[in-house]
Design a protein around this motif. Structure first.
Motif, PDB file in Angstrom:
ATOM      1  N   TYR A 198     -20.868  22.856  43.437  1.00 28.77           N
ATOM      2  CA  TYR A 198     -19.754  22.441  42.578  1.00 28.77           C
ATOM      3  C   TYR A 198     -19.556  23.421  41.424  1.00 28.77           C
ATOM      4  N   GLN A 199     -20.678  23.761  40.781  1.00 23.88           N
ATOM      5  CA  GLN A 199     -20.620  24.502  39.530  1.00 23.88           C
ATOM      6  C   GLN A 199     -20.227  25.968  39.726  1.00 23.88           C
ATOM      7  N   ARG A 200     -20.866  26.630  40.676  1.00 21.11           N
ATOM      8  CA  ARG A 200     -20.629  28.057  40.877  1.00 21.11           C
ATOM      9  C   ARG A 200     -19.685  28.342  42.038  1.00 21.11           C
ATOM     10  N   GLY A 201     -19.526  27.357  42.923  1.00 18.98           N
ATOM     11  CA  GLY A 201     -18.763  27.595  44.135  1.00 18.98           C
ATOM     12  C   GLY A 201     -17.279  27.338  44.033  1.00 18.98           C
ATOM     13  N   TYR A 202     -16.874  26.052  43.981  1.00 19.53           N
ATOM     14  CA  TYR A 202     -15.473  25.729  44.245  1.00 19.53           C
ATOM     15  C   TYR A 202     -14.795  24.736  43.304  1.00 19.53           C
ATOM     16  N   TRP A 203     -15.553  23.874  42.622  1.00 17.09           N
ATOM     17  CA  TRP A 203     -14.924  22.688  42.054  1.00 17.09           C
ATOM     18  C   TRP A 203     -14.904  22.649  40.528  1.00 17.09           C
ATOM     19  N   HIS A 204     -15.283  23.728  39.859  1.00 16.59           N
ATOM     20  CA  HIS A 204     -15.281  23.800  38.397  1.00 16.59           C
ATOM     21  C   HIS A 204     -14.302  24.897  37.974  1.00 16.59           C
ATOM     22  N   SER A 205     -13.702  24.745  36.797  1.00 15.05           N
ATOM     23  CA  SER A 205     -12.726  25.732  36.336  1.00 15.05           C
ATOM     24  C   SER A 205     -13.351  27.106  36.097  1.00 15.05           C
ATOM     25  N   LYS A 206     -14.681  27.171  36.020  1.00 10.76           N
ATOM     26  CA  LYS A 206     -15.372  28.455  35.868  1.00 10.76           C
ATOM     27  C   LYS A 206     -16.074  28.889  37.153  1.00 10.76           C
ATOM     28  N   SER A 207     -15.841  28.185  38.248  1.00 10.03           N
ATOM     29  CA  SER A 207     -16.504  28.521  39.511  1.00 10.03           C
ATOM     30  C   SER A 207     -15.888  29.769  40.135  1.00 10.03           C
ATOM     31  N   THR A 208     -16.519  30.262  41.173  1.00 12.71           N
ATOM     32  CA  THR A 208     -16.092  31.532  41.782  1.00 12.71           C
ATOM     33  C   THR A 208     -14.732  31.429  42.455  1.00 12.71           C
ATOM     34  N   GLU A 230     -10.754  34.243  47.636  1.00 13.45           N
ATOM     35  CA  GLU A 230     -10.874  34.595  46.221  1.00 13.45           C
ATOM     36  C   GLU A 230      -9.502  34.708  45.551  1.00 13.45           C
ATOM     37  N   LYS A 231      -8.542  35.311  46.254  1.00 16.21           N
ATOM     38  CA  LYS A 231      -7.211  35.516  45.683  1.00 16.21           C
ATOM     39  C   LYS A 231      -6.271  34.341  45.957  1.00 16.21           C
ATOM     40  N   ARG A 232      -6.765  33.344  46.666  1.00  9.22           N
ATOM     41  CA  ARG A 232      -5.995  32.148  47.032  1.00  9.22           C
ATOM     42  C   ARG A 232      -4.741  32.532  47.818  1.00  9.22           C
ATOM     43  N   GLU A 233      -4.913  33.488  48.709  1.00 12.60           N
ATOM     44  CA  GLU A 233      -3.825  33.926  49.570  1.00 12.60           C
ATOM     45  C   GLU A 233      -3.984  33.292  50.953  1.00 12.60           C
ATOM     46  N   TYR A 234      -3.847  31.996  51.013  1.00 12.88           N
ATOM     47  CA  TYR A 234      -3.984  31.244  52.260  1.00 12.88           C
ATOM     48  C   TYR A 234      -3.292  29.901  52.096  1.00 12.88           C
ATOM     49  N   ASP A 235      -2.983  29.278  53.217  1.00 11.57           N
ATOM     50  CA  ASP A 235      -2.538  27.883  53.203  1.00 11.57           C
ATOM     51  C   ASP A 235      -3.719  26.994  53.565  1.00 11.57           C
ATOM     52  N   LEU A 236      -4.339  27.332  54.707  1.00 14.80           N
ATOM     53  CA  LEU A 236      -5.559  26.675  55.173  1.00 14.80           C
ATOM     54  C   LEU A 236      -6.569  27.778  55.487  1.00 14.80           C
ATOM     55  N   ILE A 237      -7.839  27.520  55.221  1.00 19.68           N
ATOM     56  CA  ILE A 237      -8.854  28.533  55.522  1.00 19.68           C
ATOM     57  C   ILE A 237     -10.133  27.832  55.968  1.00 19.68           C
ATOM     58  N   MET A 238     -10.666  28.255  57.112  1.00 19.99           N
ATOM     59  CA  MET A 238     -11.860  27.631  57.682  1.00 19.99           C
ATOM     60  C   MET A 238     -13.037  28.596  57.566  1.00 19.99           C
ATOM     61  N   LEU A 239     -14.132  28.101  56.979  1.00 20.04           N
ATOM     62  CA  LEU A 239     -15.315  28.943  56.787  1.00 20.04           C
ATOM     63  C   LEU A 239     -16.528  28.087  56.490  1.00 20.04           C
ATOM     64  N   GLY A 240     -17.659  28.740  56.313  1.00 16.97           N
ATOM     65  CA  GLY A 240     -18.885  28.021  55.999  1.00 16.97           C
ATOM     66  C   GLY A 240     -18.865  27.452  54.592  1.00 16.97           C
ATOM     67  N   GLN A 241     -19.600  26.374  54.412  1.00 18.90           N
ATOM     68  CA  GLN A 241     -19.685  25.705  53.109  1.00 18.90           C
ATOM     69  C   GLN A 241     -20.703  26.459  52.240  1.00 18.90           C
ATOM     70  N   TRP A 242     -20.259  27.574  51.663  1.00 18.28           N
ATOM     71  CA  TRP A 242     -21.151  28.440  50.896  1.00 18.28           C
ATOM     72  C   TRP A 242     -21.626  27.751  49.617  1.00 18.28           C
ATOM     73  N   PHE A 243     -22.538  28.428  48.918  1.00 19.91           N
ATOM     74  CA  PHE A 243     -23.052  27.971  47.624  1.00 19.91           C
ATOM     75  C   PHE A 243     -23.876  26.691  47.737  1.00 19.91           C
ATOM     76  N   VAL A 244     -24.581  26.533  48.829  1.00 18.11           N
ATOM     77  CA  VAL A 244     -25.585  25.475  48.948  1.00 18.11           C
ATOM     78  C   VAL A 244     -26.877  26.139  49.449  1.00 18.11           C
ATOM     79  N   PRO A 245     -27.538  26.935  48.601  1.00 14.93           N
ATOM     80  CA  PRO A 245     -28.656  27.754  49.055  1.00 14.93           C
ATOM     81  C   PRO A 245     -29.986  27.036  49.169  1.00 14.93           C
ATOM     82  N   HIS A 246     -30.042  25.801  48.676  1.00  8.03           N
ATOM     83  CA  HIS A 246     -31.320  25.079  48.730  1.00  8.03           C
ATOM     84  C   HIS A 246     -31.086  23.577  48.743  1.00  8.03           C
ATOM     85  N   ASP A 247     -32.084  22.802  48.361  1.00  5.25           N
ATOM     86  CA  ASP A 247     -32.042  21.355  48.569  1.00  5.25           C
ATOM     87  C   ASP A 247     -31.187  20.592  47.562  1.00  5.25           C
ATOM     88  N   ASP A 248     -30.808  21.207  46.453  1.00  5.43           N
ATOM     89  CA  ASP A 248     -29.982  20.547  45.439  1.00  5.43           C
ATOM     90  C   ASP A 248     -28.622  21.244  45.394  1.00  5.43           C
TER      91      ASP A 248
END
Length: 523
Positions: free
Chosen positions: A433-443, A410-428
């Motif tokens: 992208y939108q709420r997780g990692y790839w949008h300027s308003k994402s978490t 969350e604070k971007r205090e890492y160089d590399l970070i390994m974890l689960g691919q969160w924010f994929v709770p269902h089939d779509d």
């Protein structure tokens, strides 16, 4: 006297016949009952305690789907199917959704399930921990007891999918207290909670009124055994009948040679990823990120080190996502010569002969964070460290607790970070992208750009299924070409059990892994 003799003869005949009847009916019935009793009960060693009554909160993610149902559900193949709603439809404007509900369904506590119960549940969820998933709702109407109409402020193409996660399950309105907390775990699912001893055991009994077909098992006892190796020993000694393969890498490999135990596995919907911090050196340089991607042989490493628990990366998401996946993705191929070429092109050289590249008087080094409790990530991070050293990178490994891992992300205090691919709770995977990692308003904002924002915004607004698939592909391609993430592996869902357990069906959905028990029986 004649009548007395006749009566006596009848009694003698009955006395003679009774054992025969017992032999024909009684013993057979007793044998059948014993067989059924054996076939209908199961003891499962489970990593996590029940946690609570609330499927939207503290209740263990893995057992919720045994007790509760959703309006719309994902089947074991990860396809949308009717749950408590028999059918659903979206109006052309994308703002109005109509659900036709099942009839004659009751909660475990006897309360009826109807449109009003569904409305009460949605309104309850809209105030709870997962309210973000329902934040677009403007009103809920119940034109009749079996019809639910949900209206939104903006078009929501994914609403049916958004209702499928177990944390949005339907609970008995009678169990919702004045403070919004649940007083019991009463759903409509295939099993009902019979007892719970915190951090020890919890027991579920068959719901004989389950609308989806009465389960074969009459009773499931979950024994809470947090340590994977201890669970494995309990299975080997016969104390339990079944266990999940979660975090049980060594045990699962050992079970392969045990003739009394079988392993059931299936590719799940979750993946493990490694994010680069693109905001600071050295990974603000695309060439360095690409060099890392080419330096690590995941195709060989994953099956060698993780065995049945995982599959090498094939795409941006697990193959479970089917049409949503970009065809022929530009996933980096293992090529350490290419990696060294990229590093040299970025100006990094080994000037003092110690095997570590330098530039501007500084070594090429980075810290890789991973979860301290994640055995798979620990093993893989060590292997990745070794591979990157071969191309001149000095990687420090740092195992941290889950809360610290999330905070670092969350604070971007890492160089590399390994974890689960969160924010994929269902089939779509739109929310990824939108709420997780790839949008300027994402978490977490791992990597964003105006171009990506535009594609993701178009996807969120689109009501055309074909256009949406094309946008999914474009978004994934845009992310991959900038290499802010390396997909490390796709996780298998693994269950280990005694040989005499039949008809357990492994699900694609990790959170509904125990739903496969509905048709399970023991021989």
């Amino acid at each position: 006297m004649h009548h007395l003799k006749k009566a006596l003869a009848g009694l003698i005949f009955l006395a003679f016949l009774t054992p025969m009847l017992a032999g024909c009916g009684g013993n057979a019935g007793e044998t059948k009952a014993k067989t059924q009793a054996k076939a209908q009960e199961l003891i499962i060693g489970e990593q996590f305690d029940l946690g609570g009554y609330d499927p939207s909160g503290p209740m263990s993610s893995f057992v919720r789907s045994l007790i509760f149902n959703n309006l719309v559900e994902l089947d074991l193949d990860f396809k949308k199917v009717p749950g408590l709603a028999e059918s659903w439809s979206m109006e052309p404007d994308g703002k109005t959704w109509v659900f036709k509900l099942r009839r004659d369904v009751v909660f475990h506590d006897g309360a009826p399930f109807d449109a009003q119960a569904a409305k009460t549940n949605l309104e309850w969820h809209m105030k709870g921990a997962n309210k973000g998933w329902l934040s677009s709702i403007s009103s809920i109407e119940t034109p009749d007891p079996h019809t639910l109409v949900v209206k939104h402020k903006t078009p929501v193409f994914t609403f049916a999918s958004d209702l499928t996660p177990p944390f949005l399950a339907m609970v008995s309105p009678k169990t919702i207290g004045p403070d919004g907390k649940l007083t019991a775990a009463a759903g409509t699912g295939p099993f009902r909670l019979a007892s719970w001893e915190k951090d020890s055991t919890f027991v579920m009994e068959r719901n004989d009124k389950y609308f989806g077909g009465v389960p074969n098992l009459t009773k499931i006892t979950f024994k809470v055994i947090p340590d994977a190796e201890t669970r494995a020993m309990a299975l080997e000694s016969g104390q339990i009948d079944m266990m999940s393969g979660r975090e049980a890498l060594t045990a699962v490999q050992r079970f392969k040679s045990n003739p009394g135990i079988k392993i059931v596995k299936r590719m799940g919907q979750t993946s493990e990823v490694m994010f680069f911090n693109t905001d600071r050196p050295p990974f603000d340089d695309l060439k360095i990120r690409q060099a890392v991607a080419h330096a690590v042989n995941l195709q060989e490493m994953v099956p060698k080190l993780l065995g049945d628990l995982a599959e090498p990366p094939k795409n941006f998401f697990s193959p479970a996502y089917g049409d949503y996946l970009q065809p022929n993705p530009a996933v980096p191929k293992f090529d350490q010569s290419k990696s060294k070429e990229l590093l040299a092109g970025a100006g990094w050289k080994d000037t003092n002969g110690d095997g570590i590249l330098e530039k501007g008087g500084k070594d090429l080094k980075a810290v890789l964070y991973f979860g301290a409790k994640n055995a798979e990530d620990k093993i893989l991070s060590t292997a990745i460290q070794s591979e990157l050293k071969k191309v001149g990178m000095n990687i420090e490994l740092r195992a941290v607790e889950d809360a610290a891992l999330r905070q670092a992300l969350e604070k971007r205090e890492y160089d590399l970070i390994m974890l689960g691919q969160w924010f994929v709770p269902h089939d779509d995977p739109t929310s990824h992208y939108q709420r997780g990692y790839w949008h300027s308003k994402s978490t977490y904002k791992v990597y964003t750009s105006p171009g990506l924002d535009g594609l993701i915004d178009r996807l969120a607004a689109s009501l055309d299924a074909k256009e949406r698939i094309a946008l999914h592909h474009q978004i994934q391609a845009k992310v991959l070409e900038n290499t802010p993430v390396l997909v490390v592996f796709h996780r298998n869902n693994v269950m280990v059990m005694k040989k005499n357990i039949d008809n357990f069906k492994c699900s694609v959905g990790t959170w509904q892994i125990f739903r496969g028990l509905v048709e399970t029986k023991v021989n």
